[in-house]
Design a protein around this motif. Sequence first.
Motif, PDB file in Angstrom:
ATOM      1  N   ASP A   1       0.854  -0.976  -0.023  1.00 63.34           N
ATOM      2  CA  ASP A   1       0.069  -0.057   0.039  1.00 63.34           C
ATOM      3  C   ASP A   1       0.849   1.198  -0.050  1.00 63.34           C
ATOM      4  OD1 ASP A   1      -2.496  -1.256  -0.065  1.00 63.34           O
ATOM      5  OD2 ASP A   1      -2.596  -1.552   2.328  1.00 63.34           O
ATOM      6  N   LEU A   2       2.214   1.004  -0.028  1.00 63.78           N
ATOM      7  CA  LEU A   2       3.110   2.085   0.018  1.00 63.78           C
ATOM      8  C   LEU A   2       2.994   3.083   1.319  1.00 63.78           C
ATOM      9  CD1 LEU A   2       3.031   3.734  -3.586  1.00 63.78           C
ATOM     10  CD2 LEU A   2       4.666   2.113  -2.688  1.00 63.78           C
ATOM     11  N   LYS A   3       2.691   2.201   2.232  1.00 62.81           N
ATOM     12  CA  LYS A   3       2.700   2.682   3.566  1.00 62.81           C
ATOM     13  C   LYS A   3       4.030   2.033   4.440  1.00 62.81           C
ATOM     14  CE  LYS A   3      -2.342   2.990   4.006  1.00 62.81           C
ATOM     15  NZ  LYS A   3      -3.305   2.036   4.983  1.00 62.81           N
ATOM     16  N   VAL A   4       4.449   2.729   5.476  1.00 59.12           N
ATOM     17  CA  VAL A   4       5.507   2.405   5.985  1.00 59.12           C
ATOM     18  C   VAL A   4       5.397   1.512   7.259  1.00 59.12           C
ATOM     19  CG1 VAL A   4       7.794   3.231   7.135  1.00 59.12           C
ATOM     20  CG2 VAL A   4       6.754   4.589   5.322  1.00 59.12           C
ATOM     21  N   PRO A   5       5.513   0.131   7.145  1.00 55.71           N
ATOM     22  CA  PRO A   5       5.156  -0.486   8.537  1.00 55.71           C
ATOM     23  C   PRO A   5       6.289  -0.268   9.293  1.00 55.71           C
ATOM     24  CG  PRO A   5       5.815  -2.008   6.751  1.00 55.71           C
ATOM     25  CD  PRO A   5       5.735  -0.570   6.070  1.00 55.71           C
ATOM     26  N   LYS A   6       5.918  -0.845  10.561  1.00 52.13           N
ATOM     27  CA  LYS A   6       6.963  -0.819  11.688  1.00 52.13           C
ATOM     28  C   LYS A   6       7.556  -2.435  12.046  1.00 52.13           C
ATOM     29  CE  LYS A   6       7.580   0.814  16.511  1.00 52.13           C
ATOM     30  NZ  LYS A   6       6.782   1.356  17.802  1.00 52.13           N
ATOM     31  N   PHE A   7       8.784  -2.178  11.706  1.00 52.17           N
ATOM     32  CA  PHE A   7       9.467  -3.530  11.910  1.00 52.17           C
ATOM     33  C   PHE A   7      11.067  -3.252  12.153  1.00 52.17           C
ATOM     34  CE2 PHE A   7      10.658  -2.962   7.516  1.00 52.17           C
ATOM     35  CZ  PHE A   7      11.951  -3.538   7.407  1.00 52.17           C
ATOM     36  N   ASP A   8      11.730  -4.256  12.900  1.00 54.91           N
ATOM     37  CA  ASP A   8      12.886  -4.007  13.422  1.00 54.91           C
ATOM     38  C   ASP A   8      14.136  -4.795  12.576  1.00 54.91           C
ATOM     39  OD1 ASP A   8      12.069  -2.313  15.563  1.00 54.91           O
ATOM     40  OD2 ASP A   8      12.159  -4.326  16.593  1.00 54.91           O
ATOM     41  N   PHE A   9      15.160  -4.159  12.170  1.00 54.18           N
ATOM     42  CA  PHE A   9      16.274  -4.794  11.515  1.00 54.18           C
ATOM     43  C   PHE A   9      17.580  -4.585  12.178  1.00 54.18           C
ATOM     44  CE2 PHE A   9      15.246  -0.893   9.287  1.00 54.18           C
ATOM     45  CZ  PHE A   9      16.582  -0.234   9.250  1.00 54.18           C
TER      46      PHE A   9
ATOM     47  N   VAL B   1       5.070 -11.667   5.186  1.00 53.20           N
ATOM     48  CA  VAL B   1       5.093 -12.989   5.326  1.00 53.20           C
ATOM     49  C   VAL B   1       3.877 -13.483   6.030  1.00 53.20           C
ATOM     50  CG1 VAL B   1       7.427 -13.438   4.708  1.00 53.20           C
ATOM     51  CG2 VAL B   1       6.710 -13.041   7.057  1.00 53.20           C
ATOM     52  N   ARG B   2       3.392 -12.627   7.041  1.00 60.12           N
ATOM     53  CA  ARG B   2       2.326 -12.867   7.974  1.00 60.12           C
ATOM     54  C   ARG B   2       1.173 -11.801   7.428  1.00 60.12           C
ATOM     55  NH1 ARG B   2       6.837 -13.884  11.434  1.00 60.12           N
ATOM     56  NH2 ARG B   2       6.445 -11.804  12.370  1.00 60.12           N
ATOM     57  N   PRO B   3       0.689 -11.693   6.420  1.00 60.14           N
ATOM     58  CA  PRO B   3      -0.325 -10.504   6.180  1.00 60.14           C
ATOM     59  C   PRO B   3      -1.838 -10.875   7.102  1.00 60.14           C
ATOM     60  CG  PRO B   3      -0.425 -12.638   4.490  1.00 60.14           C
ATOM     61  CD  PRO B   3       0.457 -12.895   5.537  1.00 60.14           C
ATOM     62  N   ASP B   4      -1.857 -11.911   7.671  1.00 62.93           N
ATOM     63  CA  ASP B   4      -3.389 -11.947   8.262  1.00 62.93           C
ATOM     64  C   ASP B   4      -3.202 -11.544   9.623  1.00 62.93           C
ATOM     65  OD1 ASP B   4      -4.429 -13.632   6.402  1.00 62.93           O
ATOM     66  OD2 ASP B   4      -3.635 -15.332   7.394  1.00 62.93           O
ATOM     67  N   GLU B   5      -2.035 -10.911  10.199  1.00 62.26           N
ATOM     68  CA  GLU B   5      -1.818 -10.381  11.367  1.00 62.26           C
ATOM     69  C   GLU B   5      -2.210  -8.815  11.356  1.00 62.26           C
ATOM     70  OE1 GLU B   5       1.895 -11.190  13.113  1.00 62.26           O
ATOM     71  OE2 GLU B   5       1.736 -13.342  13.074  1.00 62.26           O
ATOM     72  N   HIS B   6      -2.235  -8.375  12.616  1.00 59.43           N
ATOM     73  CA  HIS B   6      -2.576  -6.678  12.491  1.00 59.43           C
ATOM     74  C   HIS B   6      -1.357  -5.941  12.053  1.00 59.43           C
ATOM     75  CE1 HIS B   6      -4.096  -2.726  13.644  1.00 59.43           C
ATOM     76  NE2 HIS B   6      -3.131  -2.763  14.467  1.00 59.43           N
ATOM     77  N   LYS B   7      -1.673  -4.725  11.131  1.00 57.48           N
ATOM     78  CA  LYS B   7      -0.464  -4.228  10.741  1.00 57.48           C
ATOM     79  C   LYS B   7      -0.155  -2.942  11.546  1.00 57.48           C
ATOM     80  CE  LYS B   7      -1.306  -5.234   5.780  1.00 57.48           C
ATOM     81  NZ  LYS B   7      -2.442  -5.509   5.511  1.00 57.48           N
TER      82      LYS B   7
END
Length: 322
Positions: A162-170, A306-312
């Motif tokens: 969706d061209l949104k910036v999801p929150k995740f860590d690297f 990889v887990r699209p069913d979870e809450h974004k």
Amino acid sequence: MPRIVSLLSESYNPHVRYGAALAVGISCAGTGLCEAISLLEPLTSDVVDFVRQGALIAMAMVMVQISEASDSRVGTFRRQLEKTILDKHEDTMSKMGAILASGILDAGGRNVTIKLLSKSKHDKITAVVGLAVFSQFWYWYPLIYFVSLAFSPTAFIGLNYDLKVPKFDFVSHAKPSLFEYPKPTTVATTSSAVKLPTAVLSTSARAEARASKKEAEKANAEKASGAESSCATTSSNKGKSSSKGGDSMQVDTPAEKKNEPEPSFEILTNPARVVPAQEKYIKFLEESRYLPIKSSPSGFVLLKDVRPDEHKQISLYLHIYL
């Protein structure tokens, strides 16, 4: 490039030395190359003012986005710039070069670097033209602003479908001090007031001498009477002090804090600042929900969920109009 122009940097002609310095700065911009820094260091203290100007600008181009932890000469160069700017006796051209160099080092809030090549190793024509026009600023000072065409943001911004910036860590597998922001400069606020000598009349000086003489006589009389009374009180206090000597109170001193070792990695959250020298240390977590479709350690990166069913959880919204 530093080896090619090393002899030119020692030329008797100051214009050749200026050109050699600027050529090294443009060709090695944003790399922090030790050979380039070593070549430019003696030119920053050249006897000719415009050679110093070019060397300071070139040194800033090379050191942009390089931290003091990775090269101690970065901190020395920043202090040199501050000294040159504040020195009232410095030449105007050298001072202008120091101001431009300071602006290049901290450009974009220290979040941009100078890049002349794209990720596919092709020339960025806009950046090349920007630096070419910037190098002619001595003809017309507004040409200085063309240097902004060569700046590229240093960030990792991951986008979902969706061209949104999801929150995740690297992870950045390097010490945080190697790529951290420079420490903010502190300005000394203390100012010592200089007292000027005041004129003293001869009549007032004689009056002050008489008054001080009377005060001295009075003080001597008080000391004599006080000495007699103190002899009587000291003898009575000796017994009390001897009894209290063994009951002295002990105060616990706080334990010193131990310096904890610096971690060898850093957890970054999307979006994050990632400088060019840090790109080779960027790794994605195996259990991460988002993985890059095409491996890229910086810039705009499309991510696969990889887990699209979870809450974004979205950390930033970008409004992109095509």
